[in-house]
Scaffold this motif. Structure first.
Motif, short mmCIF file in Angstrom:
data_model
loop_
_atom_site.label_atom_id
_atom_site.label_comp_id
_atom_site.label_asym_id
_atom_site.label_seq_id
_atom_site.Cartn_x
_atom_site.Cartn_y
_atom_site.Cartn_z
N ARG A 18 0.83 -1.21 0.00
CA ARG A 18 0.00 0.00 0.00
C ARG A 18 0.86 1.27 0.00
NH1 ARG A 18 -2.78 -3.75 -0.80
NH2 ARG A 18 -4.83 -4.20 0.06
N LEU A 79 -9.08 2.41 21.93
CA LEU A 79 -9.49 3.21 20.76
C LEU A 79 -8.66 4.49 20.60
CD1 LEU A 79 -13.41 3.00 21.11
CD2 LEU A 79 -11.95 1.64 19.61
N LYS A 84 -10.26 7.36 13.73
CA LYS A 84 -11.69 7.64 13.81
C LYS A 84 -12.39 6.54 14.61
CE LYS A 84 -15.37 9.30 10.78
NZ LYS A 84 -15.87 9.31 9.40
N ASP A 86 -16.33 5.71 17.08
CA ASP A 86 -17.61 6.25 17.54
C ASP A 86 -17.73 6.03 19.05
OD1 ASP A 86 -18.03 3.56 17.79
OD2 ASP A 86 -19.68 3.45 16.35
N ARG A 88 -17.21 3.28 20.53
CA ARG A 88 -17.36 1.82 20.74
C ARG A 88 -16.54 1.01 19.74
NH1 ARG A 88 -21.76 -0.88 22.74
NH2 ARG A 88 -22.48 -1.61 20.74
N PHE A 89 -16.61 1.46 18.50
CA PHE A 89 -15.92 0.74 17.43
C PHE A 89 -14.80 1.59 16.83
CE2 PHE A 89 -20.19 -1.09 17.41
CZ PHE A 89 -19.93 -2.45 17.29
N PHE A 90 -13.83 0.91 16.20
CA PHE A 90 -12.93 1.60 15.29
C PHE A 90 -13.75 1.87 14.02
CE2 PHE A 90 -10.22 -1.08 17.89
CZ PHE A 90 -9.13 -0.27 18.17
N LEU A 91 -13.61 3.04 13.45
CA LEU A 91 -14.32 3.31 12.20
C LEU A 91 -13.31 3.39 11.06
CD1 LEU A 91 -16.95 6.01 13.30
CD2 LEU A 91 -17.24 3.52 13.08
N VAL A 92 -13.64 2.71 9.97
CA VAL A 92 -12.76 2.71 8.80
C VAL A 92 -13.61 3.00 7.57
CG1 VAL A 92 -11.15 1.05 9.80
CG2 VAL A 92 -13.04 0.23 8.39
N PRO A 93 -13.00 3.51 6.50
CA PRO A 93 -13.78 3.74 5.29
C PRO A 93 -14.45 2.44 4.85
CG PRO A 93 -11.57 4.67 5.08
CD PRO A 93 -11.60 3.88 6.34
N GLN A 94 -15.64 2.55 4.33
CA GLN A 94 -16.44 1.40 3.87
C GLN A 94 -15.56 0.36 3.16
OE1 GLN A 94 -19.58 -0.80 3.55
NE2 GLN A 94 -20.07 1.29 4.10
N VAL A 95 -15.62 -0.86 3.66
CA VAL A 95 -14.90 -1.93 2.97
C VAL A 95 -15.89 -2.86 2.30
CG1 VAL A 95 -12.71 -2.03 4.17
CG2 VAL A 95 -14.72 -3.06 5.21
N ILE A 96 -15.51 -3.36 1.15
CA ILE A 96 -16.40 -4.27 0.44
C ILE A 96 -16.03 -5.70 0.81
CG2 ILE A 96 -17.05 -5.12 -1.84
CD1 ILE A 96 -16.18 -1.98 -2.50
N GLU A 97 -17.03 -6.44 1.23
CA GLU A 97 -16.80 -7.84 1.61
C GLU A 97 -16.42 -8.65 0.40
OE1 GLU A 97 -17.62 -9.90 5.12
OE2 GLU A 97 -16.09 -8.42 4.65
N HIS A 98 -15.40 -9.46 0.56
CA HIS A 98 -15.03 -10.36 -0.55
C HIS A 98 -15.75 -11.67 -0.38
CE1 HIS A 98 -12.19 -7.61 -2.16
NE2 HIS A 98 -11.57 -7.50 -1.02
#
Lengths: 98, 501
Positions: A18, A79, A84, A86, A88-98
């Motif tokens: 990356r 966290l 980023k 909320d 409760r969760f780590f937030l990441v840019p939308q990932v597409i499920e494979h």
């Protein structure tokens, strides 16, 4: 001597890691990585015919931990370093499920 | 033109350890409290170092032995590199070329009628860490949420050979594997919670009319959430591949025909193409420098082998022979897990009639367990009490029907929540209170018959004029007098008396 390192190959490795490299950086990386690989390649001059392959650099084995629970980090601590969340969760840019 | 189905299964099993594989965080399914079971190791923070969980290694060895796998005398871990938000280190610590166990098999039954069995080869079972969990916005908008509670929990990946030849066999394999893992206590195999996950690799060898064997492109069906759906997914995938082959003639190795990843839609019953990864897999495995290798001596492996309990397949065979029960009964009992099978064996030994005990366990006990939402551990009638009932039946003290009445009365005792102790004495008391004992004193029955005949002239006359049904009334009269009498005996004696009269 192994075949010289190509720009394509360095680009591919950069993608897998990356890394976005400019044309100049790619050129520079190819030259520098190539030199490192050439240096390591000198190892192949050694005759290792009768040497067993080494799987680990440290000659220690069987280092275990007992199956005992220890305290985890409180959630805010866990966290804390995330770019980023909320709360409760780590937030990441939308990932597409494979 | 026909074809052979070629299936290999990869099963990921969550191990029942208290802590994660490489750190001391709790290994607990806890979706309502995200990110409370993490530490620098499983968050992949710089400078942290993993240390291997001893228990996880023991469970892997235990499973390996049960699956007839060889335990590697030298095993190590490797880094598998890829980027995904649920993998904080950007690599998974897995095992590549020297897995902890390799080359074994699991035997499954392929024909219930003939009892025909076959061995499905297992290539390897290796120990690796699980990833966290991503949750996506349903509408495809906004950020994805990441919960790392599961990150770093121990998984055993069990890879079968491509020995499976039908969807039904695949299901059998999974069922047998799950049963074995439950027996061993290495996993709870809860599919809803993701403790057992299955990917199926499927293709066909098409036998063409001119005698060639053509392999079709391999499909990997991922993340199917039940055994039934694995079976359905494979069945529909087999049909799809055959149609596809007839339409395009595409075979394995053709350009663009390598390995495809497909999902399964339970609503349509069909598999669907999933978007392929942008680049081919290139995990660049290398030995994990932060973990030391593990070695086993033959003595250590032997010690684990000796600590293993009897495996389900062995237990079915032994119980069939020891108690003279059918393969079906043996399977039903063993499939209910160790505690149920132990209960059965105690009853069978105690009452000396394995067949009778099997009937009661697989019918009455199982039915009442399910209806009353009980486990065998909480079932109020304990083995010695059931044994007392069955002995009474075998000795001819009570009828089977009366046995059932006692059984139900005991369950009523328990459900009333009274402090009645359910023991063999209670069995005797119920038999006495309800007058269930078979009256063996034929003198008493004879007297009752004489009285019934004297009291029911009309019924006697009806019977003599050919109305067979009239005898029912007389039997009823006699039974009222002698509650524990065997109706069949009463009937016979009554008919004899009427014939003489």
């Amino acid at each position: 001597m192994a075949e010289p390192l190509s720009l394509d190959k360095v680009q591919r490795v950069a993608n897998l890691a990356r890394l976005k490299l400019s044309t100049d950086e790619l050129q520079a990386m190819t030259t520098q990585l190539g030199r490192i690989l050439d240096y390591v390649d000198r190892l192949s001059e050694l005759d290792t015919e009768d040497v067993a392959p080494m799987a680990h650099a440290v000659e220690v084995s069987n280092v275990f931990r007992e199956d005992v629970v220890v305290d985890s980090l409180p959630r805010p601590e866990a966290l804390k370093n995330a770019p980023k969340t909320d709360g409760r969760f780590f937030l990441v840019p939308q990932v597409i499920e494979h | 033109m026909d074809y052979t189905v070629i299936i290999g299964l990869e099963v990921h099993v969550q191990l029942l350890t208290k802590t994660k594989l490489y750190c001391g965080c709790a290994n607990l399914f806890n979706p309502d409290n995200p990110n409370v079971q993490t530490c620098p190791v499983c968050l992949g923070l710089p400078g942290s170092l993993p240390v291997l969980n001893k228990r996880a290694v023991e469970l892997a060895v235990r499973t390996g032995l049960a699956l007839n796998l060889d335990i590697s005398q030298y095993t190590k871990w490797d880094r598998k590199q890829y980027y995904y938000p649920d993998l904080p280190k950007n690599y998974q610590i897995s095992q590549y070329d020297l897995p902890i166990t390799h080359d074994g098999w699991l035997e499954i039954e392929v024909n219930a009628d003939t009892g025909e069995r076959k061995r499905v080869g297992i290539i390897r079972a290796h120990l690796e860490e699980d990833a966290g969990k991503n949750m996506h916005d349903e509408r495809g908008r906004g950020d994805s949420q990441v919960d790392l509670n599961r990150a770093g929990t121990p998984l055993l990946e069990i890879v079968s050979k491509t020995d499976i030849r039908s969807a039904a066999e695949a299901r059998k394999y999974l069922e047998e594997l799950k049963l074995l893992l439950l027996y061993l206590g290495v996993s709870d195999c809860n599919m809803q919670e993701g403790s057992l996950r299955c990917d199926a690799n499927v293709n066909l060898h098409v036998h063409t009319n001119d005698g060639h064997n053509i392999p079709t492109p391999i499909t990997e069906i991922k993340n199917v959430n039940s055994f039934r759906n694995v079976e359905l997914a494979i069945t529909s995938e087999v049909e799809r591949q055959f149609e596809e082959y007839k339409r395009t003639g595409k075979k394995l190795g053709d350009p663009g025909a390598t390995k495809e990843t497909r999902g399964f839609n339970a609503a349509t019953g069909k598999t669907f193409a999933q978007r392929g990864k942008e680049e081919a897999h290139d995990y660049r495995y290398f030995p994990e420098p932060d973990l030391c290798p593990v070695t086993f001596t033959e003595e250590q492996i032997q010690a684990v082998r000796e600590s293993l309990i009897e495996f389900p397949a062995d237990r079915r065979t032994r119980m069939q022979a020891a108690y003279q029960i059918s393969p079906y009964d043996a399977a039903v009992i063993v499939d209910q897990q160790t505690e149920f099978a132990d209960f059965y064996e105690t009853v069978a030994k105690g009452c000396g009639d394995g067949k009778q005990a099997a009937n009661w366990m697989t019918q009455d006990v199982l039915r009442e367990m399910n209806d009353r939402k009980l486990t065998i551990g909480t079932f109020p009638i304990r083995p010695e009490v059931l044994c007392a009932i069955l002995k009474k039946i075998n000795q001819g003290d009570i009828t089977i029907k009366a046995g059932r009445d006692v059984f139900m009365a005991l369950l009523e005792d328990a459900s009333m929540g009274t402090d009645v102790i359910i023991d063999p004495e209670r069995v005797d008391r119920i038999i006495a209170e309800k007058g269930l004992a078979i009256v063996k004193d034929t003198g008493a029955i004879e007297a009752a018959i004489a009285a019934a005949i004297a009291k029911n002239e009309k019924a006697v006359a009806d019977f003599k004029s050919g109305k067979q049904a009239a005898v029912g009334k007389l039997i009823g009269e006699v039974m009222k007098q002698c509650k524990g009498a065997d109706p069949q005996t009463v009937r016979t004696m009554l008919l004899e008396t009427l014939a003489k009269a």
